[in-house]
Design an enzyme around this catalytic site. Structure first.
Site, PDB file in Angstrom:
ATOM      1  N   CYS A 135       0.838  -1.201   0.000  1.00  0.00           N
ATOM      2  CA  CYS A 135       0.000   0.000   0.000  1.00  0.00           C
ATOM      3  C   CYS A 135       0.874   1.253   0.000  1.00  0.00           C
ATOM      4  O   CYS A 135       1.170   1.818   1.063  1.00  0.00           O
ATOM      5  CB  CYS A 135      -0.962   0.026   1.173  1.00  0.00           C
ATOM      6  SG  CYS A 135      -2.176   1.371   1.040  1.00  0.00           S
ATOM      7  N   CYS A 171      -6.319   2.865  -3.632  1.00  0.00           N
ATOM      8  CA  CYS A 171      -5.645   3.322  -2.421  1.00  0.00           C
ATOM      9  C   CYS A 171      -6.487   4.415  -1.777  1.00  0.00           C
ATOM     10  O   CYS A 171      -6.494   5.553  -2.256  1.00  0.00           O
ATOM     11  CB  CYS A 171      -4.251   3.842  -2.757  1.00  0.00           C
ATOM     12  SG  CYS A 171      -3.279   4.245  -1.288  1.00  0.00           S
TER      13      CYS A 171
END
Length: 701
Positions: free
Chosen positions: A237, A423
């Site tokens: 991430c 995201c």
């Protein structure tokens, strides 16, 4: 034991071997025969770690006995890694209905499964780390998979085997490799030691042990320099390092320690090894605008090298062309460090790896480029996209569809992965910027396409998606194989059901499944980009008479079976179908020539044709020629006002009769059709399911 036994559970864990769990009020004794010797461990029920160990042993004991190949346990599909990718793929494979008990195997030595995307929320004080984890064995309760509670230490692709920690070799027909990536804490000198210091000035959201220290450190800081780092290269991430920065800065701002004008008590800096704040230009521009408005320093191409005990950190920065990188040292009062990350050594040193150490797979099909029976998804794969849980929701259906297709001897490229990932960037408490894109940094926004909104603008609705919706749907649906990311939920029939079909939200949005091309029984499984799936037949609902206790089955000479349920007026449950060669039914002329209908049959249904219905409607109220002429005149003058229902109400007849004698103009019907299609786009999930179900029942009957 001094107390009476409450219950005894017998567990089979091997051929002819058994072990038992004997429960008492305070403790339990567990014996297993998974190893050459029986091992008995006394467990304290009040200790969660001991209880978890008990569950792990019990799970292994319950696992089906695997078939052997050359003296090794063998499975059709072996999955390495029980993380987000491994669990999702395992459950989606099981839900296809094509695998029996023991056909699937999961290799993972972890006791817990963590929802790591939620650790950002833990570091912001919004959740606890304990509520974001589940015992790994519990996630396998709804599958028939065999679990090996040991990690892989070697891959032998030429022999179709993997070697476990205890030396056991497990054979496979297909191998799915998704063990994730490893945090390389040792690559930053002094970082691990700094995280263990009691001062709490060095913290990180990337460790279960250290994540609970992040928010207390943010709360305790009242002045000084706060540095948030992001390493160069692969990161789980990539937006997570700056999420910690945005939330900490917002907390200090609300506490009066930060301001847009004047001098702030706390200086915030973002030191990233990359040249830009975010890889996608659209979101990078929006983030830079927010950063400048909140007076946050951007330290581009600053890669963390060392953490000193004197509250100093060294960074590598580029020098002039042709010169080696130089080192700069910065003071800090709080350092949030994101460790360098990379593939696990067992993967990087295996024949499966590419030059970077990741499992080398095709970017579209997720199939290994050199070993056709090996697949990979998630962080361990070489797929050139951001490594997020959202990416797995798009990768897993593609991998499952292609793997099943290959096992069936068909096309192993039924579905393609376009690089989708997402995201959710927490820019402050209460607002999230939802970044969604695919290969090449091309924008692929879900809500932007549906509602025309700009997802680069932080919104409160996206915040609740990140904080509340995503953690709930992760454990409730994603790792259970029923969540396809932006494409919505997937609905599947229970394993072993007669139909063995699966349905997804794509069924109702016009995006058919590529998995249908693998096997007719795997219809409407997972939405993909394959256009060839449009040629597959529509899903057939289960026959309601199939399991009816009063239904009778009659084999016909054609090889088909006729199923009939006698009407409730029938006095006895005897067959209402003639079994003789004439195939005469009670509604057909009998051999004796009598055409009288049996008394137990219901009355005949009225004719269903439109003309017959119109004739019956006209019989109820005779319309004169002048009235019919007036109806046609009104219809022609204003077809929008004088609809079929309005005219039927005025003249006392049925709308069907009106539509027959005075149909609406073609243009009006086309406009109404377009309005109806637009209205359908706003239907909710329950409405779509209801309409689709009625349509399927009509086709069946």
């Amino acid at each position: 034991m001094s107390c009476a036994l409450r219950s005894t559970l017998r567990l089979s864990s091997g051929a002819g071997a058994a072990s038992s769990i004997v429960r008492s009020p305070q403790s339990c004794l567990i014996g297993t025969s998974l190893s050459p010797r029986h091992t008995f461990v006394k467990l304290n029920r009040r200790d969660p770690n001991h209880v978890q160990h008990a569950r792990s042993l019990a799970s292994e004991a319950r696992s089906p006995v695997a078939p052997t190949s050359g003296g090794h346990p063998s499975h059709k599909v072996v999955i390495v890694g029980g993380g987000s990718a491994g669990q999702t793929i395992l459950h989606q494979l099981w839900r296809t209905g094509l695998f029996a008990q023991g056909d699937l195997a999961l290799l993972d030595g972890s006791a817990w499964h963590h929802y790591q995307p939620g650790w950002t929320l833990v570091g912001a004080g919004l959740k606890t780390k304990e509520e974001l984890r589940r015992p790994l064995p519990e996630l396998l309760d709804d599958t028939g998979a065999t679990r090996y509670a040991r990690n892989v230490v070697e891959f032998k692709p030429s022999q179709n085997r993997v070697v476990l920690e205890d030396g056991i070799e497990v054979a496979y027909e297909n191998l799915v490799v998704c063990p994730g990536v490893d945090c390389k804490w040792e690559k930053v000198r002094g970082l691990r030691e700094a995280l263990e210091e009691k001062s709490g000035r060095v913290v990180s959201n990337y460790s279960f042990e250290s994540v609970s220290n992040v928010f207390p450190a943010i709360q305790s800081l009242r002045s000084g320099n706060a540095i948030f780092t992001q390493p160069l290269g692969v990161v789980k991430c990539p937006g997570a390092p700056q999420k910690a920065m945005w939330l900490a800065e917002d907390y200090w701002r609300k506490a009066g320690l930060r301001s847009d004008t004047g001098t702030s008590a706390i200086k915030v800096s973002f030191a990233t090894g990359n040249p830009v704040i975010f890889a996608v230009p659209k979101y990078a521009a929006a983030l830079n605008e927010i950063r400048e408005s909140r007076n946050i320093e951007m330290l581009a191409q600053h890669n963390l090298l060392e953490v000193h005990s004197s509250n100093k950190a060294s960074f590598s920065v580029p020098s002039k062309e042709g010169e080696p990188p130089r080192s700069v040292t910065l003071d800090f009062d709080l350092l949030h460090a994101t460790p360098p990350q990379g593939p696990l050594d067992v993967v990087a040193k295996s024949p499966l790896a590419d030059q970077a150490g990741f499992v080398e797979v095709d970017a579209a099909t997720t199939r290994h480029t050199r070993f056709p029976n090996i697949w990979s998804a998630g962080d361990a794969s070489s797929l050139p996209t951001s490594k997020t849980a959202a990416a797995i929701t798009a990768q897993a259906p593609v991998l499952v569809a292609n793997l099943v297709g290959a096992m069936k001897g068909g096309d192993a490229a039924l579905a393609t992965y376009d690089g989708y990932t997402s995201c959710p960037l927490l820019t402050e408490y209460g607002k999230v910027m939802l970044a969604e894109f695919k290969y090449g940094g091309q924008i692929k926004e879900t809500f932007g396409n549906l509602f025309g909104i700009d997802q680069a603008e932080p919104r409160r609705a996206f915040y609740h998606l990140k904080k509340d919706f995503f953690p709930a749907v992760y454990y409730g649906s994603m790792v259970r194989g029923t969540w396809a990311g932006p494409k919505g939920w997937t609905f599947s029939s229970p394993h072993g059901a007669s139909a063995r079909t699966t349905r997804s939200l794509s069924t109702f949005t016009g995006r058919p499944s590529a998995a249908q091309q693998c096997e007719a029984t795997v219809s409407r499984g997972f939405a993909t980009s394959s256009a060839r799936a449009r040629d597959m037949p529509a899903r057939r609902p289960r026959d309601p008479l199939a399991n009816n206790p009063h239904a009778k089955r009659h084999p016909l000479k054609s090889g088909e079976t006729f199923i009939v349920r006698p009407p409730p007026t029938l006095s006895s449950p005897e067959s209402v179908i003639s079994d003789d060669s004439t195939n005469e039914g009670p509604w057909l002329p009998s051999a004796s020539g009598s055409n009288a209908a049996p008394s137990h049959l219901p009355p005949a249904l009225p004719p269903r044709t439109r003309s017959a219905q119109a004739a019956r409607s006209a019989e109820s109220k005779s319309l004169t020629a002048d009235e019919i002429s007036l109806i046609r005149q009104l219809r022609a003058e204003d077809p929008i006002k004088w609809t079929g229902n309005q005219l039927a109400k005025r003249f006392g007849c049925s709308p069907t009769f009106i539509r027959i004698i005075a149909p609406a103009p073609k243009e009006v019907r086309q406009v109404r059709k377009e309005h109806e299609e637009a209205r359908k786009e706003n239907w909710g999930m329950n409405k779509r399911l209801s309409v689709e179900g009625r349509k399927a029942r009509r086709e069946l009957w």
